[in-house]
Design an enzyme around this catalytic site. Structure first.
Site, PDB file in Angstrom:
ATOM      1  N   ASN A   9       0.871  -1.173   0.000  1.00  0.00           N
ATOM      2  CA  ASN A   9       0.000   0.000   0.000  1.00  0.00           C
ATOM      3  C   ASN A   9       0.913   1.228   0.000  1.00  0.00           C
ATOM      4  O   ASN A   9       1.493   1.566   1.018  1.00  0.00           O
ATOM      5  CB  ASN A   9      -0.892  -0.024   1.246  1.00  0.00           C
ATOM      6  CG  ASN A   9      -1.727   1.240   1.383  1.00  0.00           C
ATOM      7  OD1 ASN A   9      -1.753   2.082   0.487  1.00  0.00           O
ATOM      8  ND2 ASN A   9      -2.404   1.371   2.514  1.00  0.00           N
ATOM      9  N   TRP A  10       1.000   1.862  -1.152  1.00  0.00           N
ATOM     10  CA  TRP A  10       1.930   2.998  -1.289  1.00  0.00           C
ATOM     11  C   TRP A  10       1.401   4.260  -0.626  1.00  0.00           C
ATOM     12  O   TRP A  10       2.115   5.241  -0.520  1.00  0.00           O
ATOM     13  CB  TRP A  10       2.224   3.261  -2.772  1.00  0.00           C
ATOM     14  CG  TRP A  10       2.983   2.169  -3.466  1.00  0.00           C
ATOM     15  CD1 TRP A  10       3.433   0.999  -2.920  1.00  0.00           C
ATOM     16  CD2 TRP A  10       3.391   2.134  -4.854  1.00  0.00           C
ATOM     17  NE1 TRP A  10       4.089   0.237  -3.854  1.00  0.00           N
ATOM     18  CE2 TRP A  10       4.071   0.922  -5.053  1.00  0.00           C
ATOM     19  CE3 TRP A  10       3.229   3.006  -5.923  1.00  0.00           C
ATOM     20  CZ2 TRP A  10       4.604   0.558  -6.292  1.00  0.00           C
ATOM     21  CZ3 TRP A  10       3.751   2.651  -7.161  1.00  0.00           C
ATOM     22  CH2 TRP A  10       4.436   1.437  -7.336  1.00  0.00           C
ATOM     23  N   LYS A  11       0.133   4.231  -0.237  1.00  0.00           N
ATOM     24  CA  LYS A  11      -0.500   5.416   0.359  1.00  0.00           C
ATOM     25  C   LYS A  11      -0.265   6.621  -0.563  1.00  0.00           C
ATOM     26  O   LYS A  11      -0.218   6.455  -1.777  1.00  0.00           O
ATOM     27  CB  LYS A  11      -0.004   5.625   1.795  1.00  0.00           C
ATOM     28  CG  LYS A  11      -0.131   4.329   2.626  1.00  0.00           C
ATOM     29  CD  LYS A  11       0.055   4.498   4.095  1.00  0.00           C
ATOM     30  CE  LYS A  11      -0.107   3.150   4.786  1.00  0.00           C
ATOM     31  NZ  LYS A  11      -0.033   3.240   6.251  1.00  0.00           N
ATOM     32  N   HIS A  94      -9.436   0.736   5.046  1.00  0.00           N
ATOM     33  CA  HIS A  94      -8.140   0.998   5.687  1.00  0.00           C
ATOM     34  C   HIS A  94      -8.363   1.920   6.885  1.00  0.00           C
ATOM     35  O   HIS A  94      -9.202   2.812   6.846  1.00  0.00           O
ATOM     36  CB  HIS A  94      -7.165   1.648   4.691  1.00  0.00           C
ATOM     37  CG  HIS A  94      -5.766   1.673   5.223  1.00  0.00           C
ATOM     38  ND1 HIS A  94      -5.342   2.630   6.109  1.00  0.00           N
ATOM     39  CD2 HIS A  94      -4.719   0.833   5.028  1.00  0.00           C
ATOM     40  CE1 HIS A  94      -4.076   2.377   6.434  1.00  0.00           C
ATOM     41  NE2 HIS A  94      -3.676   1.303   5.795  1.00  0.00           N
ATOM     42  N   GLU A  96      -6.820   4.371   7.966  1.00  0.00           N
ATOM     43  CA  GLU A  96      -6.676   5.811   7.686  1.00  0.00           C
ATOM     44  C   GLU A  96      -7.965   6.359   7.068  1.00  0.00           C
ATOM     45  O   GLU A  96      -8.351   7.492   7.340  1.00  0.00           O
ATOM     46  CB  GLU A  96      -5.454   6.042   6.784  1.00  0.00           C
ATOM     47  CG  GLU A  96      -4.157   5.853   7.561  1.00  0.00           C
ATOM     48  CD  GLU A  96      -2.969   5.389   6.745  1.00  0.00           C
ATOM     49  OE1 GLU A  96      -2.964   5.531   5.518  1.00  0.00           O
ATOM     50  OE2 GLU A  96      -2.022   4.862   7.366  1.00  0.00           O
ATOM     51  N   GLU A 166      -4.892  -5.096  10.561  1.00  0.00           N
ATOM     52  CA  GLU A 166      -3.937  -4.004  10.730  1.00  0.00           C
ATOM     53  C   GLU A 166      -4.224  -3.272  12.037  1.00  0.00           C
ATOM     54  O   GLU A 166      -5.070  -2.359  12.065  1.00  0.00           O
ATOM     55  CB  GLU A 166      -4.028  -3.013   9.561  1.00  0.00           C
ATOM     56  CG  GLU A 166      -3.655  -3.603   8.225  1.00  0.00           C
ATOM     57  CD  GLU A 166      -3.081  -2.547   7.273  1.00  0.00           C
ATOM     58  OE1 GLU A 166      -2.096  -2.861   6.596  1.00  0.00           O
ATOM     59  OE2 GLU A 166      -3.612  -1.417   7.229  1.00  0.00           O
ATOM     60  N   GLY A 172       2.728   2.401  10.714  1.00  0.00           N
ATOM     61  CA  GLY A 172       3.634   3.539  10.573  1.00  0.00           C
ATOM     62  C   GLY A 172       4.342   3.937  11.855  1.00  0.00           C
ATOM     63  O   GLY A 172       4.955   4.995  11.927  1.00  0.00           O
ATOM     64  N   SER A 211       3.856  -1.998  10.292  1.00  0.00           N
ATOM     65  CA  SER A 211       5.305  -1.999  10.545  1.00  0.00           C
ATOM     66  C   SER A 211       5.997  -3.314  10.161  1.00  0.00           C
ATOM     67  O   SER A 211       6.967  -3.719  10.806  1.00  0.00           O
ATOM     68  CB  SER A 211       5.612  -1.635  12.000  1.00  0.00           C
ATOM     69  OG  SER A 211       5.178  -0.311  12.268  1.00  0.00           O
ATOM     70  N   GLY A 232       3.108  -1.079   4.202  1.00  0.00           N
ATOM     71  CA  GLY A 232       3.109   0.356   3.911  1.00  0.00           C
ATOM     72  C   GLY A 232       4.512   0.829   3.575  1.00  0.00           C
ATOM     73  O   GLY A 232       5.014   0.631   2.464  1.00  0.00           O
ATOM     74  N   GLY A 233       5.165   1.442   4.533  1.00  0.00           N
ATOM     75  CA  GLY A 233       6.468   2.077   4.308  1.00  0.00           C
ATOM     76  C   GLY A 233       7.488   1.186   3.610  1.00  0.00           C
ATOM     77  O   GLY A 233       8.196   1.631   2.687  1.00  0.00           O
TER      78      GLY A 233
END
Ligand code: 13P
Length: 250
Positions: A9-11, A94, A96, A166, A172, A211, A232-233
């Site tokens: 997920n590149w956000k 998600h 967010e 999640e 994050g 993470s 993510g990251g």
């Protein structure tokens, strides 16, 4: 045996040049025994990435969809449009989206249904906040989020869907759930589906997200009910992402 799946997920990250370099880097060091691999860039890059990824083992997903099929919904993107530009997956619910854009369980369930209705595979995210975990409410919260979709779409819908646990406190933050914490919730989720349909529950893939890095992926993926990761990251760095892919099929 469930086929592992790793989704990035590149956000809201990337550019045309960075995206091309990233997928080129991933494909250049593609591990031999990868399961399914999905990348989820921002909407505006989907069409170009569909072209770049054609014929490759990387599949394309979107980060969200509108629950409505078409019409006067300024700024929204429909599931049919996502299919039209080459998406196979879409993330729904998600944390967010839930926290920053006030998406509730009912809306997430409608997005799930809209996505499936157009042939997309939804990746349904569930997860509790730190306050909810500390209050001992993890199963209650995750169960409620899951039930909204089970009640609207039925257990059979999970024959062509993916789940992602999640925990909000792990996203994050660098604070990853322990393999035991992840396994506990994954087993709970699978059990909740099994109460309605044991066969579907046995085959649905449940990803862990929060993470995940190259250094902790293997121990998480080794748990019996963890079928891969939503990253993510670490999905923005080719080397890290490839190592996570390798860990999923080790
Ligand atoms: P991080 O891997 O950056 O914690 O993000 C997880 C996530 O939200 C993936 O959807």
């Amino acid at each position: 045996m469930r086929r592992p799946i790793v989704a990035g997920n590149w956000k809201m990250h990337g550019s045309r040049a960075e995206n091309a370099a990233l997928v080129e880097g991933i494909l250049a060091s593609w591990p031999t025994h990868a399961g399914d691999c999905v990348v989820c860039p921002p909407f505006v890059y989907l069409q170009e990435l569909a072209r770049i990824l054609r014929g490759s083992p990387i599949q394309l997903g979107a980060q969200d969809t509108c629950a409505e099929p078409l019409g006067a919904f300024t700024g929204e993107v429909s599931a049919a449009m996502l299919r039209d530009v080459g998406c196979e997956y879409v993330i729904v619910g998600h944390s967010e989206r839930r926290a920053l854009y006030a998406e509730d369980d009912a809306l997430v369930a409608r997005k799930f249904a809209a996505a499936q209705g157009k042939g997309l595979i939804p990746i349904l995210c569930v997860g509790e906040t730190l306050a909810e975990r500390d209050a001992g409410r993890t199963h209650e919260i995750v169960g409620r989020q899951l039930d909204a979709v089970l009640d609207l779409c039925g257990a059979a819908a999970f024959a062509s869907a993916v789940l992602a646990y999640e925990p909000v406190w792990a996203i994050g933050t660098g604070r990853v759930a322990s393999p035991e914490q992840a396994q506990d919730v994954h087993a709970f989720v699978r059990g909740r589906i099994a109460a309605r349909d044991a066969t579907i529950a046995g085959s649905v893939r449940i990803l862990y997200g929060g993470s995940v890095k190259a250094g902790n992926a293997r121990e998480l993926f080794a748990m019996p009910d963890v079928d891969g990761g939503l990253i993510g990251g670490a999905s923005l760095k080719a080397e890290e992402f490839v190592a996570i892919l390798a860990a999923a099929t080790a």
